[in-house]
Design a protein around this motif. Structure first.
Motif, PDB file in Angstrom:
ATOM      1  N   SER A  53       4.971 -22.376  35.657  1.00 40.03           N
ATOM      2  CA  SER A  53       4.085 -21.305  35.330  1.00 40.03           C
ATOM      3  C   SER A  53       4.488 -20.301  34.280  1.00 40.03           C
ATOM      4  N   ILE A  54       5.757 -20.474  33.920  1.00 35.74           N
ATOM      5  CA  ILE A  54       6.199 -19.465  32.583  1.00 35.74           C
ATOM      6  C   ILE A  54       5.600 -19.943  31.453  1.00 35.74           C
ATOM      7  N   SER A  55       5.413 -18.730  30.573  1.00 32.96           N
ATOM      8  CA  SER A  55       4.838 -19.128  29.049  1.00 32.96           C
ATOM      9  C   SER A  55       5.764 -19.587  28.236  1.00 32.96           C
ATOM     10  N   ASP A  56       7.104 -19.566  28.447  1.00 31.58           N
ATOM     11  CA  ASP A  56       8.071 -20.064  27.620  1.00 31.58           C
ATOM     12  C   ASP A  56       8.370 -21.599  27.877  1.00 31.58           C
ATOM     13  N   CYS A  57       8.615 -22.186  26.459  1.00 29.34           N
ATOM     14  CA  CYS A  57       9.031 -23.620  26.680  1.00 29.34           C
ATOM     15  C   CYS A  57      10.383 -23.898  27.444  1.00 29.34           C
ATOM     16  N   PHE A  58      10.498 -24.781  28.244  1.00 31.83           N
ATOM     17  CA  PHE A  58      11.570 -25.112  28.908  1.00 31.83           C
ATOM     18  C   PHE A  58      12.156 -26.586  28.776  1.00 31.83           C
ATOM     19  N   ILE A  59      13.252 -26.935  28.379  1.00 30.37           N
ATOM     20  CA  ILE A  59      13.600 -28.214  28.669  1.00 30.37           C
ATOM     21  C   ILE A  59      15.058 -28.388  29.054  1.00 30.37           C
ATOM     22  N   SER A  60      15.491 -29.259  29.774  1.00 31.95           N
ATOM     23  CA  SER A  60      16.862 -29.618  30.619  1.00 31.95           C
ATOM     24  C   SER A  60      17.109 -30.943  29.999  1.00 31.95           C
ATOM     25  N   MET A  61      18.607 -31.212  29.613  1.00 32.18           N
ATOM     26  CA  MET A  61      19.135 -32.408  29.214  1.00 32.18           C
ATOM     27  C   MET A  61      20.513 -32.543  29.952  1.00 32.18           C
ATOM     28  N   ASP A  62      20.823 -33.729  30.119  1.00 33.32           N
ATOM     29  CA  ASP A  62      22.311 -34.131  30.337  1.00 33.32           C
ATOM     30  C   ASP A  62      23.268 -33.988  29.263  1.00 33.32           C
ATOM     31  N   THR A  94       4.296 -26.091  29.112  1.00 28.10           N
ATOM     32  CA  THR A  94       4.345 -25.629  28.011  1.00 28.10           C
ATOM     33  C   THR A  94       5.076 -26.280  26.728  1.00 28.10           C
ATOM     34  N   ALA A  95       6.362 -26.769  27.084  1.00 28.38           N
ATOM     35  CA  ALA A  95       7.083 -27.364  25.914  1.00 28.38           C
ATOM     36  C   ALA A  95       6.429 -28.687  25.475  1.00 28.38           C
ATOM     37  N   CYS A  96       6.034 -29.474  26.250  1.00 32.26           N
ATOM     38  CA  CYS A  96       5.107 -30.721  25.963  1.00 32.26           C
ATOM     39  C   CYS A  96       3.972 -30.271  25.047  1.00 32.26           C
ATOM     40  N   ALA A  97       3.392 -28.941  25.294  1.00 30.71           N
ATOM     41  CA  ALA A  97       2.212 -28.641  24.551  1.00 30.71           C
ATOM     42  C   ALA A  97       2.841 -28.181  23.212  1.00 30.71           C
ATOM     43  N   GLU A  98       3.759 -27.412  22.988  1.00 26.49           N
ATOM     44  CA  GLU A  98       4.411 -26.902  21.722  1.00 26.49           C
ATOM     45  C   GLU A  98       4.783 -28.076  20.951  1.00 26.49           C
ATOM     46  N   LEU A  99       5.510 -28.929  21.533  1.00 29.53           N
ATOM     47  CA  LEU A  99       5.880 -30.167  20.789  1.00 29.53           C
ATOM     48  C   LEU A  99       5.056 -31.197  20.574  1.00 29.53           C
ATOM     49  N   SER A 116      16.226 -36.463  18.156  1.00 28.50           N
ATOM     50  CA  SER A 116      15.229 -37.196  17.551  1.00 28.50           C
ATOM     51  C   SER A 116      13.720 -36.781  17.846  1.00 28.50           C
ATOM     52  N   ILE A 117      13.637 -35.558  18.361  1.00 25.57           N
ATOM     53  CA  ILE A 117      12.342 -35.126  18.640  1.00 25.57           C
ATOM     54  C   ILE A 117      11.611 -34.133  17.536  1.00 25.57           C
ATOM     55  N   ASN A 118      12.481 -33.261  17.055  1.00 25.78           N
ATOM     56  CA  ASN A 118      12.328 -32.396  15.967  1.00 25.78           C
ATOM     57  C   ASN A 118      13.571 -31.824  15.378  1.00 25.78           C
ATOM     58  N   HIS A 133      19.225 -17.889  19.429  1.00 26.64           N
ATOM     59  CA  HIS A 133      19.068 -17.931  17.907  1.00 26.64           C
ATOM     60  C   HIS A 133      17.411 -18.011  17.568  1.00 26.64           C
ATOM     61  N   GLU A 134      17.466 -17.508  16.377  1.00 25.69           N
ATOM     62  CA  GLU A 134      16.255 -17.674  15.779  1.00 25.69           C
ATOM     63  C   GLU A 134      15.957 -18.786  14.677  1.00 25.69           C
ATOM     64  N   ILE A 135      15.149 -19.647  14.756  1.00 24.95           N
ATOM     65  CA  ILE A 135      15.016 -20.980  13.966  1.00 24.95           C
ATOM     66  C   ILE A 135      13.802 -21.231  13.391  1.00 24.95           C
ATOM     67  N   GLN A 136      13.471 -21.228  12.079  1.00 31.64           N
ATOM     68  CA  GLN A 136      12.297 -21.519  11.339  1.00 31.64           C
ATOM     69  C   GLN A 136      12.044 -22.952  11.304  1.00 31.64           C
ATOM     70  N   SER A 137      10.848 -23.679  11.554  1.00 29.68           N
ATOM     71  CA  SER A 137      10.708 -24.849  11.732  1.00 29.68           C
ATOM     72  C   SER A 137       9.960 -25.247  10.290  1.00 29.68           C
ATOM     73  N   ASP A 138      10.069 -26.535  10.134  1.00 29.87           N
ATOM     74  CA  ASP A 138       9.640 -27.015   8.757  1.00 29.87           C
ATOM     75  C   ASP A 138       8.075 -26.511   8.314  1.00 29.87           C
ATOM     76  N   GLN A 139       7.357 -26.280   9.665  1.00 30.74           N
ATOM     77  CA  GLN A 139       5.982 -25.943   9.552  1.00 30.74           C
ATOM     78  C   GLN A 139       5.823 -24.214   9.227  1.00 30.74           C
ATOM     79  N   GLY A 140       6.993 -23.484   8.841  1.00 32.13           N
ATOM     80  CA  GLY A 140       7.122 -22.146   8.806  1.00 32.13           C
ATOM     81  C   GLY A 140       7.013 -21.478   9.835  1.00 32.13           C
ATOM     82  N   GLN A 141       6.895 -21.872  11.242  1.00 37.82           N
ATOM     83  CA  GLN A 141       6.818 -21.229  12.376  1.00 37.82           C
ATOM     84  C   GLN A 141       8.410 -20.825  12.809  1.00 37.82           C
ATOM     85  N   TRP A 142       8.450 -19.751  13.482  1.00 39.93           N
ATOM     86  CA  TRP A 142       9.567 -18.991  13.919  1.00 39.93           C
ATOM     87  C   TRP A 142       9.786 -19.214  15.559  1.00 39.93           C
TER      88      TRP A 142
END
Length: 896
Positions: A204-213, A224-229, A243-245, A268-277
Motif C-alpha cells: 500500500s505504500i507509495s515508496d518502492c520496496f525490495i528485499s534480498m538474501d 510500486t517497485a515493479c512499476a518503477e523498474l 543485473s536489473i539496473n 543515498h541519492e542516486i541519479q539514473s542513466d535517464q537523468g532521474q533522481w
C-alpha cells in the motif's frame, strides 16, 4: 465388638455416601467441562483435565462396586472425595472466569503445580519428573492420613496411593504437552498474521520496496517497485539486483551493503542513466537486505532551483546593500523581513535590531498617513509618494517612498518592497524656495505670485457659482514718513503688525496677501448672492480694517499712528482678468486717498481714464510710429570682470509738442490697445539692423543685444515667423540677439510659450527673464523654459542697502540662477554699495546708471570704444573708480 461393628457400619455408610457424592460430582463436572470447552468458555487443556478427572472417578466407582470389602471402599471413598473436591474447585473457577480462558487455565494450574514449573522454569524432562514427585508427596501424605483415620493398615492403601501419584503425574505430563502445543500454535498463527499485515502495508505504500538474501537475489518486490523498474514480479523474484539496473543500484552501493552486515541503515541519492533522481534507503540485516527507494527528481530539481534562487538572492542582497537608498521588505503586518545597509545608515536601526519588528511602530510618525499607500498596494500593486518617518534617535525625516507588492506565483501578495530616499534637505530647500516664491519673507503673507494664482482660481469658480466675492486693495498712508523718520526697521515692524491684524479680521474662507511695499490685498469670498448685501458685507470688513489700522503701533523707541486707504471692487461677470480686478481696486484706492485718506471707496466707471484722453494718446502713438518719432537707446551691460558684454535696447519717444514721453506712460496704453505688437515689430527690426551694423565694427562685434518683448507680442501667432524673417533680412547674428520676456508670459500659456522659445532657441537666439521676482511665475514652469539669463528687478537692487528682505531675495535669486545654470544680471545698479553687494555675492552681470544711462547708438559706440581702450576693462582684484566723462557717467578705469 459391637461397638466396633457399629463404627465399621457407620464408616461403610459414610463411604458409600461419599462414593455416591464423589462419583456424581465427577460425572457432572465432566459433562459441564466438556460443554464449556465446546462453547469456547474453557480452553482445550482445561476441558481435557476435567473430562479425565471424571473418567478417573468413574473407574474408581467400578472398583468399589466390584470389590465390596470395607477397606477397599474406605480407600476409594477417600480418593474419590479428593478428586471430587479438585473437580468442584476447578469447575467453580472455570465458571467464575467464563470468557477469560487464560485466567481459567492459570487457576487450574494451582492444582497441577508441574504446569507452573514447566512454564516458569523450562526444565529438562528428568528435572520435571523429580519436581513432580516432590510436589505430589503432600498428596500421598494426605491419602495416608485418611487411611489411618479409617484404621486401614493393609498394603492396599499404599498401592492405591502410588497409583494415585502415578496417575497424577501422567495427567500433569499430558496437560503440559497440550499447553505447549497450544502456545506454539498461537505464536505461529500470530506470526502469520503479522507477515500478512506487513505484506499489505508494503503493497500500500507509495515508496518502492525490495528485499534480498545475502547474495542480492530478490525475495520480494512490492507493486510500486515493479512499476518503477518496469519488470513483472515473477521476473524479479530470484533475480540478482546488479543485473536489473546498474545505474540505479551501482556496484559501490552493493559493495557497501556487503561490507556492513548487521542491523545497519544508510541513505543515498542516486541519479539514473535517464537523468532521474532516486532516494535510496538501505537496511542491512544478517540474513537479508532491504531497500526502499522513491523517485525524488522533482524534489531535487526544486532544491537545486532553490539553491540557485538563494544564490541569486544573496547576490541581489549584496547589490542592495551597496545601494544608497533604504530598501526593506515587510509583511502585511508591517513586520520587517529584510533590511539593507542603506536602511541601517538612514534610520539607525541595525538588521539584528529591527528584523521581525513592526515598521509601523518604529518608523512611522503618523500611522494614518500610510493607509492610502496600503490601499493602493492591495488594489494596484504599487504606490509612491512622500512620507514623514522617524529615525532611531527620534529625528524626523522626509522620505520619497516607493512601495511595491511582491506576489506569489498565484498572484496573491505575500510581502511589500519599500524603497526610501531621504529628501529632507531637498524638502527644506524646496520649502524655502516655495516660501520665497509664494510668501512674503517679512510678513509671512501670500505674495503677489500666490495672490494672482488665487484670483485666477476664484475667477474660474465664479463662472459656476452665484455668490459674490470682493477684492480690497489696502495702501498704508504716510508709510514713507515712518521709514524716513524711524527707519526701515520700524517700517518693517509696522508691516508685520498690520499683517497680524489683517489675519485676525478675515474669515477662514478669505485670503490676505502683501502685494508689495506697503500695499496689501484682501479677497472676500462667500459673500451674499445679492449684490447690495454683498456690498454691505464688504464695507463692514473694510471698516474693521480701517479701525485696526488706526490703532497705535508702539515700539521700544516710538509710537506711530497709521491709517490706510482701501479700494474695493466686486467680482463682476464682465471683469474677466485678474489685471482688470487689480486695476479697478487700485483706482478705487487712489480715489480714497484723494478723498482725504483713512477712507474706503468702491470702484465705479468714472475713476477710469477718460476714453477721449486715451484716444488722443493712442492716435499720437500711431502717428509717431509712422513718422519715425520713436528711437532706440542702448544701456551697457557689464560682467563681473568689468567688461562690457552687451546692451539692452530701450524704446524712447520724443513727442513734437510734449517732448520726451516716459515709457511708463505710453507702453501700458500700447499694451492694452494692442499697438504694442506693431511697436514691438519696429523695435525688433531696428535693433537687428543695428546689431548687424555693429557686427562689422571690431570693437562692437562681440556685443550681445537684449530686446524687450511684451507678453502680447510674444504670444502673437506670427511672432515666431516675424523674428526669423527679421533676423534673416537684417543679417544679424542670432547668437548675439537675446529676447527679454516677463514672467506673465509663462502664466498666459506655458505650452505655447515653451514651443515658441524652443523654435527660436534652435535659431541660436537667447532668452532672458526680465524683472524676475516681481511677477508670479512658478518654479516648476521656470525650469522647463530654455532660459539663458535671469534679471533681478531694480526694485530689489535698490533695497539691498537698507532692507534685509530685499538683500535676502537678491541672494536667493543669485543662488537659484547658479543652481539652474543661468546667468544672473542685476539691473538698476545706481550706487557703488549696491555694486559691491552684488559682486560679493557672485552676481554675474550688471546694468544701471552707475555705469551709464541708456545712450543713443552713436554715443553708445563712443562709450564702448572709449571703455575698451582703457586696458580692456578691469583685471585681478582691482576695484573700479567711478568718474564723470563726457556726457555720460561711467566707470572708466581701475584705481591706481
Amino acid at each position: 465388638m459391637r461397638t466396633l461393628d457399629r463404627v465399621d457400619l457407620s464408616a461403610s455408610s459414610l463411604a458409600r455416601t461419599a462414593l455416591l457424592t464423589s462419583s456424581g460430582l465427577a460425572v457432572l463436572g465432566s459433562c459441564l467441562g466438556f460443554a464449556a470447552m465446546t462453547q469456547g468458555a474453557m480452553g482445550i487443556a482445561e476441558g481435557v483435565l476435567i473430562t479425565c478427572g471424571g473418567v478417573f472417578g468413574a473407574l474408581l466407582l467400578v472398583i468399589l462396586l466390584a470389590f465390596r470389602s470395607v477397606r477397599t471402599q474406605r480407600v476409594a471413598v477417600a480418593a474419590v472425595a479428593f478428586y471430587g473436591a479438585y473437580l468442584c474447585a476447578g469447575l467453580l473457577i472455570a465458571l467464575l472466569t467464563a470468557g477469560q480462558h487464560e485466567s481459567a487455565l492459570i487457576y487450574l494450574q494451582w492444582f497441577f503445580p508441574l504446569l507452573i514449573l514447566n512454564r516458569m522454569v523450562n526444565a529438562p524432562r528428568a528435572g520435571q519428573i523429580a519436581a513432580n514427585i516432590l510436589l505430589v508427596l503432600p498428596l500421598a501424605i494426605i491419602v495416608a492420613f485418611l487411611g489411618v483415620l479409617f484404621r486401614d493398615t493393609q498394603p492396599t492403601m499404599v498401592y492405591l496411593t502410588l497409583v494415585a501419584c502415578l496417575s497424577y503425574t501422567l495427567f500433569s505430563f499430558m496437560l503440559s504437552a497440550v499447553s505447549r502445543y497450544r502456545e506454539a500454535y498461537i505464536v505461529e498463527s500470530e506470526r502469520g498474521k503479522s507477515l500478512s499485515m506487513q505484506a499489505e502495508v508494503l503493497e500500500s505504500i507509495s515508496d518502492c520496496f525490495i528485499s534480498m538474501d545475502g547474495e542480492f537475489r530478490l525475495t520480494y518486490a512490492n507493486d510500486t517497485a515493479c512499476a518503477e523498474l518496469g519488470i513483472e514480479r515473477k521476473s524479479l523474484i530470484g533475480s540478482e539486483l546488479r543485473s536489473i539496473n546498474q545505474s540505479l543500484f551501482p556496484a559501490w552501493m552493493l559493495a557497501e551493503l556487503s561490507s556492513t552486515r548487521g542491523d545497519v541503515a544508510s541513505q543515498h541519492e542516486i541519479q539514473s542513466d535517464q537523468g532521474q533522481w532516486y532516494e535510496m534507503r538501505c537496511f542491512s540485516h544478517p540474513e537479508r537486505i532491504s531497500i526502499a527507494f522513491r523517485n525524488v527528481t522533482e524534489m531535487v530539481t526544486s532544491r537545486h532551483n532553490l539553491q540557485a534562487a538563494y544564490e541569486r538572492l544573496r547576490e541581489q542582497s549584496e547589490l542592495l546593500d551597496k545601494a544608497q537608498d533604504a530598501i526593506f521588505v515587510q509583511d502585511f503586518d508591517t513586520r520587517i523581513l529584510y533590511w539593507n545597509k542603506g536602511a541601517e545608515d538612514l534610520f539607525g536601526w541595525s538588521a539584528e535590531e529591527i528584523l521581525g519588528r513592526r515598521a509601523a511602530d518604529l518608523l512611522l510618525v503618523d500611522a494614518e498617513a500610510i493607509v492610502p499607500a496600503w490601499q493602493a498596494i492591495v488594489h494596484g500593486g504599487e504606490w509612491s509618494g512622500e512620507l514623514e518617518k522617524r529615525k532611531k534617535d527620534g529625528t524626523r525625516i522626509t522620505v520619497e517612498s516607493r512601495v511595491k507588492a511582491l506576489r506569489e506565483e498565484t498572484g496573491h501578495p505575500r510581502s511589500v518592497l519599500t524603497i526610501n530616499t531621504d529628501i529632507t534637505d531637498r524638502k527644506v530647500a524646496e520649502d524655502r524656495i516655495h516660501n520665497l516664491a509664494f510668501y512674503d519673507h517679512l510678513t509671512g503673507l501670500a505674495n503677489r505670485t500666490l495672490l494672482m494664482e488665487r484670483l485666477e482660481e476664484i475667477l474660474r469658480r465664479k463662472q459656476q457659482r452665484d455668490h459674490h466675492a470682493a477684492l480690497l486693495f489696502i495702501d498704508l498712508d504716510d508709510f514713507k514718513t515712518l521709514n524716513d523718520t524711524a527707519g526701515h526697521e520700524a517700517g518693517d515692524g509696522l508691516l508685520k503688525e498690520i499683517a497680524r491684524r489683517l489675519r485676525q479680521i478675515i474669515r477662514r474662507s478669505d485670503s490676505v496677501a502683501r502685494f508689495g511695499g506697503d500695499e496689501f490685498v484682501v479677497i472676500l469670498e462667500e459673500l451674499s448672492s445679492d449684490r447690495g448685501k454683498a456690498t454691505a458685507e464688504a464695507r463692514r470688513v473694510g471698516e474693521k480694517i480701517l479701525r485696526a489700522c488706526r490703532e497705535p503701533y508702539v515700539t521700544a523707541h516710538c509710537s506711530f499712528e497709521s491709517t490706510a486707504s482701501i479700494g474695493i471692487t466686486l467680482f463682476v461677470p464682465h471683469c474677466v482678468t485678474v489685471e482688470d480686478l487689480l486695476k479697478r481696486a487700485d483706482l478705487a484706492m487712489y480715489q480714497a486717498k484723494e478723498q482725504g485718506r483713512n477712507n474706503l471707496c468702491f470702484f465705479d466707471s468714472s475713476m477710469e481714464v477718460s476714453a477721449s484722453e486715451r484716444a488722443v494718446l493712442l492716435a499720437d502713438m500711431r502717428s509717431a510710429l509712422q513718422n519715425q518719432e520713436f528711437s532706440l537707446h542702448f544701456q551697457p551691460q557689464l560682467d563681473s570682470s568689468f567688461h562690457i558684454t552687451g546692451c539692452e535696447a530701450l524704446l524712447r519717444w520724443r513727442h513734437p509738442q510734449r517732448g520726451n514721453v516716459s515709457p511708463g506712460e505710453f507702453i501700458p496704453l500700447a499694451e492694452s490697445s494692442g499697438l504694442i505688437v506693431d511697436m514691438g515689430a519696429w523695435v525688433l527690426r531696428t535693433a537687428c539692423r543695428q546689431l548687424a551694423y555693429w557686427g562689422g565694427q571690431p570693437h562692437m562685434r562681440s556685443l550681445e543685444m537684449s530686446v524687450n518683448v511684451s507678453p502680447r507680442q510674444f504670444l502673437d501667432k506670427d511672432f515666431e515667423r516675424l523674428v526669423a524673417n527679421v533676423v534673416a533680412e537684417s543679417g544679424a547674428d542670432p547668437r548675439q540677439l537675446k529676447l527679454e520676456i516677463t514672467e506673465s508670459v509663462m502664466m498666459e500659456n506655458i505650452e505655447e510659450t515653451l514651443s515658441t522659445m524652443t523654435a527660436l532657441k534652435a535659431l541660436g537666439i537667447g532668452f532672458s527673464l526680465d524683472d524676475f521676482g516681481t511677477g508670479y511665475s512658478s518654479l516648476s514652469q521656470l525650469k522647463r523654459l530654455p532660459l539663458d539669463q535671469l534679471k533681478v528687478d531694480q526694485s530689489f537692487v535698490r533695497g539691498v542697502e537698507q532692507a534685509e528682505t530685499d538683500a535676502s531675495i537678491v541672494r536667493t535669486i543669485i543662488g537659484l540662477g547658479r543652481e539652474l545654470g543661468l546667468n544672473v544680471l542685476a539691473e538698476g545698479v545706481e550706487t557703488a554699495q549696491q555694486y559691491g553687494f552684488l559682486k560679493e555675492h557672485d552676481c554675474h552681470s550688471f546694468q544701471g546708471f552707475l555705469f551709464s544711462p541708456a545712450l543713443p547708438a552713436s554715443q553708445f559706440e563712443s562709450f564702448v570704444k572709449d571703455f575698451s581702450r582703457r586696458d580692456g576693462g578691469m583685471t585681478g582684484d582691482a576695484e573700479p573708480r567711478f568718474v564723470e566723462a563726457g556726457d555720460y557717467p561711467t566707470a572708466m578705469t581701475a584705481a591706481d
